[in-house]
Structure formats: C-alpha cells, structure tokens
Design an enzyme around this catalytic site. Structure first.
Site, mmCIF file in Angstrom:
data_model
loop_
_atom_site.group_PDB
_atom_site.id
_atom_site.type_symbol
_atom_site.label_atom_id
_atom_site.label_comp_id
_atom_site.label_asym_id
_atom_site.label_seq_id
_atom_site.Cartn_x
_atom_site.Cartn_y
_atom_site.Cartn_z
ATOM 1 N N GLY A 15 0.826 -1.212 0.000
ATOM 2 C CA GLY A 15 0.000 0.000 0.000
ATOM 3 C C GLY A 15 0.852 1.250 0.000
ATOM 4 N N SER A 17 1.598 3.317 -2.409
ATOM 5 C CA SER A 17 1.388 4.297 -3.483
ATOM 6 C C SER A 17 0.729 5.580 -3.023
ATOM 7 C CB SER A 17 0.529 3.672 -4.591
ATOM 8 O OG SER A 17 -0.739 3.286 -4.086
ATOM 9 N N VAL A 66 -2.668 -7.921 -1.973
ATOM 10 C CA VAL A 66 -2.065 -8.523 -0.776
ATOM 11 C C VAL A 66 -2.870 -9.710 -0.245
ATOM 12 C CG1 VAL A 66 -0.823 -6.454 -0.011
ATOM 13 C CG2 VAL A 66 -3.165 -6.868 0.808
ATOM 14 N N ASN A 92 1.181 -2.351 5.285
ATOM 15 C CA ASN A 92 0.379 -1.131 5.421
ATOM 16 C C ASN A 92 -0.911 -1.149 4.599
ATOM 17 O OD1 ASN A 92 0.033 1.999 5.703
ATOM 18 N ND2 ASN A 92 0.179 1.610 3.498
ATOM 19 N N TYR A 157 -13.817 -3.740 9.869
ATOM 20 C CA TYR A 157 -12.496 -3.100 9.956
ATOM 21 C C TYR A 157 -11.884 -3.311 11.359
ATOM 22 C CZ TYR A 157 -9.061 0.709 9.430
ATOM 23 O OH TYR A 157 -7.917 1.467 9.368
ATOM 24 N N LYS A 161 -8.414 -5.215 12.229
ATOM 25 C CA LYS A 161 -7.278 -4.516 12.847
ATOM 26 C C LYS A 161 -6.948 -5.070 14.238
ATOM 27 C CE LYS A 161 -6.268 -1.689 9.486
ATOM 28 N NZ LYS A 161 -4.970 -1.765 8.807
ATOM 29 N N ILE A 190 -5.814 9.953 10.536
ATOM 30 C CA ILE A 190 -4.722 10.528 9.754
ATOM 31 C C ILE A 190 -5.310 11.082 8.451
ATOM 32 C CG2 ILE A 190 -2.449 10.089 8.718
ATOM 33 C CD1 ILE A 190 -2.550 9.499 11.774
HETATM 34 P P1 NAP Z 1 -5.229 4.902 1.516
HETATM 35 O O1 NAP Z 1 -4.824 6.318 1.362
HETATM 36 O O2 NAP Z 1 -6.626 4.499 1.150
HETATM 37 O O3 NAP Z 1 -4.177 3.971 0.721
HETATM 38 C C1 NAP Z 1 -4.345 2.587 0.727
HETATM 39 C C2 NAP Z 1 -3.160 1.932 0.073
HETATM 40 O O4 NAP Z 1 -3.338 0.513 0.144
HETATM 41 C C3 NAP Z 1 -3.009 2.281 -1.401
HETATM 42 O O5 NAP Z 1 -1.645 2.341 -1.719
HETATM 43 C C4 NAP Z 1 -3.655 1.094 -2.098
HETATM 44 O O6 NAP Z 1 -3.143 0.887 -3.401
HETATM 45 C C5 NAP Z 1 -3.255 -0.039 -1.174
HETATM 46 N N1 NAP Z 1 -4.133 -1.202 -1.248
HETATM 47 C C6 NAP Z 1 -5.450 -1.282 -0.978
HETATM 48 N N2 NAP Z 1 -5.893 -2.528 -1.160
HETATM 49 C C7 NAP Z 1 -4.833 -3.268 -1.551
HETATM 50 C C8 NAP Z 1 -4.643 -4.630 -1.909
HETATM 51 N N3 NAP Z 1 -5.665 -5.504 -1.889
HETATM 52 N N4 NAP Z 1 -3.409 -5.049 -2.275
HETATM 53 C C9 NAP Z 1 -2.381 -4.173 -2.336
HETATM 54 N N5 NAP Z 1 -2.491 -2.869 -2.008
HETATM 55 C C10 NAP Z 1 -3.704 -2.422 -1.622
HETATM 56 O O7 NAP Z 1 -5.058 4.405 3.031
HETATM 57 P P2 NAP Z 1 -4.262 5.090 4.247
HETATM 58 O O8 NAP Z 1 -5.195 5.992 4.943
HETATM 59 O O9 NAP Z 1 -2.943 5.562 3.819
HETATM 60 O O10 NAP Z 1 -4.098 3.805 5.206
HETATM 61 C C11 NAP Z 1 -2.938 3.000 5.204
HETATM 62 C C12 NAP Z 1 -3.067 2.010 6.341
HETATM 63 O O11 NAP Z 1 -3.238 2.706 7.570
HETATM 64 C C13 NAP Z 1 -4.269 1.069 6.218
HETATM 65 O O12 NAP Z 1 -3.939 -0.200 6.683
HETATM 66 C C14 NAP Z 1 -5.287 1.710 7.138
HETATM 67 O O13 NAP Z 1 -6.237 0.794 7.595
HETATM 68 C C15 NAP Z 1 -4.397 2.230 8.233
HETATM 69 N N6 NAP Z 1 -4.984 3.304 9.009
HETATM 70 C C16 NAP Z 1 -5.327 4.488 8.432
HETATM 71 C C17 NAP Z 1 -5.889 5.484 9.216
HETATM 72 C C18 NAP Z 1 -6.287 6.828 8.654
HETATM 73 O O14 NAP Z 1 -6.881 7.624 9.390
HETATM 74 N N7 NAP Z 1 -5.996 7.138 7.401
HETATM 75 C C19 NAP Z 1 -6.105 5.263 10.587
HETATM 76 C C20 NAP Z 1 -5.750 4.047 11.135
HETATM 77 C C21 NAP Z 1 -5.170 3.070 10.344
HETATM 78 P P3 NAP Z 1 -4.090 1.098 -4.710
HETATM 79 O O15 NAP Z 1 -4.524 2.517 -4.708
HETATM 80 O O16 NAP Z 1 -3.215 0.721 -5.858
HETATM 81 O O17 NAP Z 1 -5.248 0.132 -4.508
#
Ligand code: NAP
Length: 249
Positions: A15, A17, A66, A92, A157, A161, A190
């Site tokens: 993840g 990107s 993944v 991630n 979710y 987690k 975030i």
């Molecule tokens: P995001 O901006 O939605 O980015 C998600 C990333 O995961 C993208 O690079 C996406 O790639 C990749 N991805 C999704 N499904 C995938 C799959 N099946 N195989 C491979 N890659 C996949 O998410 P984020 O907010 O940065 O979150 C990153 C991590 O932090 C996640 O695990 C999320 O649950 C956790 N988190 C986030 C927050 C928050 O507030 N943002 C809070 C707590 C935890 P593509 O675009 O190519 O699909």
C-alpha cells in the site's frame, strides 16, 4: 539526524502508493533503505518508487493484491533476488467498507478481513521465511486504534485490525528467538484518502476525542515506522505503538 539509519537495508511497503504508505516509502528511502513499493495499481506504485529513487536508493514498483498468498510469495522472492535481501516489511495496505452491523454484507466483512488481516499474514509469512534464515529483520504491521477501542459502523475493519494486533504478538513471540522483530502501529485519524470523505459532523466529533485536537499527518506514522525498522528499536518486539494524538490512552 536519523539520516542513513537504514543504510543499504531492503524494505517492502505494501500500500505504498498513497497516503500513509507513500510517506513511509519516502521516509525509508530518506533513511537510506532500498524500497519495493506494492499497490494494486502499478502506475501508483511506480510514481511512489520513482519519487523515492530521488533519495539515491534502489526502488521497485510491484502490482499485487495482498490478499493473494501467491502474490506475497512472488513479491518477496522477486525483491529478495533483485534488491539483494529483505530487512524490513511494512504491512500497510488496507481498506474500509463501512456499514452498520445489522446491514453488513458477508462480502464486505470478508473482503476487509481478506485484505487487512489475511494480507498482513500473507506477507508476514513470506518475509519471515527469508528473515529467519539470516537471523534478522523487522516487520511493522499497520493496525488502527479502531482495532483497540472499536468504532460504530466498522465491525469488519475493527475485527481485521484487532486481528492484526493479535497476529503481531503471536508472530513476535514465535520469531523472537531468530532475532526477527514484529511490531504494530495503531494510527488514530490521519489525513489521507481514507479519511477524506468523512462528513463534517463526523470530523468535528472525531476532533473532540483527540487530545492534541488535530488529525495526524502521514509523516507522523512514517517517523514511527523508521524507528521500529531501525536498530534504534532493537530491544522492542510485540509492541503496539499508538500514533493517535492521545486518542486511545
Ligand atoms: P489509503 O490512502 O486508502 O491507501 C491505501 C493503500 O493501500 C493504497 O496504496 C492502495 O493501493 C493499497 N491497497 C489497498 N488494497 C490493496 C490490496 N488488496 N493489495 C495491495 N495494495 C492495496 O489508506 P491510508 O489511509 O494511507 O491507510 C494506510 C493504512 O493505515 C491502512 O492499513 C489503514 O487501515 C491504516 N490506518 C489508516 C488510518 C487513517 O486515518 N488514514 C487510521 C488508522 C489506520 P491502490 O490505490 O493501488 O489500490
């Protein structure tokens, strides 16, 4: 100050990107690590890899889902061969498919668990097979405070987690004798694409629960990842590091 703490290490970031993962890729590269970026869309992975290469490290972009164990095995093998080893894995990649429990579909429950929990397991297992052989490695699983304290509308979710945290601790106990460390980070809210669509009311309500009174930046998580990836955290394993503005204390 932490420049080159990961000099010549090799890292995989799933993840990588967008959002948190993209910040993690940049931070690892800044710290001297070669980085392989994994995402479902290759163009996104490539853009992140090209940007990180600007820090003078080798980078790779790999498209994968993944949740597919064959993808995890293929990527770990490719990276190990082409970048010369594997020292750091950052699990991630994650998705949300929110909905109230009474209306939650089997499909939405299963897909979130498949990507967030099984996806983490798939890469953890593949990476551990390499790391135990050389008796070193650091694995960082990105969980969420929702996995600790729950959240309405996110039973799928939260379960995924919470599972990541339990998986982290079990793997940490199993791999410690081989000097492979496994830790988790539990971010709060975030600012990324994942939280961009929150209704204004929800955002305001969330802010009242955050003692530091602001959403976090992906760099806040990336800093914690670099610490857990490097030898500065050499005596830490099985830990869950909350990076949440004090939300879950
Ligand atoms: P995001 O901006 O939605 O980015 C998600 C990333 O995961 C993208 O690079 C996406 O790639 C990749 N991805 C999704 N499904 C995938 C799959 N099946 N195989 C491979 N890659 C996949 O998410 P984020 O907010 O940065 O979150 C990153 C991590 O932090 C996640 O695990 C999320 O649950 C956790 N988190 C986030 C927050 C928050 O507030 N943002 C809070 C707590 C935890 P593509 O675009 O190519 O699909």
């Amino acid at each position: 100050m932490r420049l080159n703490v990961l000099q010549e290490k090799v890292s995989i970031v799933t993840g990588g990107s967008r959002g948190i993962g993209r910040a993690v890729v940049e931070a690892l590269a800044r710290a001297g690590s070669h980085v392989a970026v994994v995402a479902t869309r290759e163009d996104g992975a490539r853009a992140a890899a090209e940007s990180a290469a600007g820090h003078g490290v080798k980078t790779m972009a790999l498209a994968a889902d993944v949740s597919d164990p064959a993808d995890a095995d293929r990527i770990v093998q490719t990276v190990t061969e082409e970048l010369g080893g594997l020292d750091v894995l950052v699990n991630n990649a994650g998705i949300t498919r929110d909905g109230l429990l009474l209306r939650m579909s089997d499909e939405d429950f299963d897909r979130v668990v498949a990507v967030n929990l099984k996806g983490t397991f798939n890469f953890l297992r593949a990476a551990a097979r390499v790391m135990v052989k050389k008796r070193s490695g650091s694995i960082i699983n990105v969980s969420s405070i929702v996995g600790l304290i729950g959240n309405p509308g996110q039973t799928n979710y939260a379960a995924s987690k919470g599972g990541v945290i339990a998986l982290t601790k079990a793997a940490a106990k199993e791999l410690a004798s081989r000097k492979v460390r496994v830790n988790a980070i539990a971010p709060g809210f975030i600012n990324t694409d994942m939280t961009a669509d929150l209704a204004e009311g929800t955002r305001e309500a969330a802010l009242t629960m955050i003692p530091l009174r602001e959403f976090g930046h992906p760099d806040h998580i990336a800093e914690a990842v670099v610490f857990l990836a490097s030898s500065r955290s050499a005596y830490i394993t099985g830990h869950v590091l909350n990076v949440d503005g004090g939300m879950a204390m």
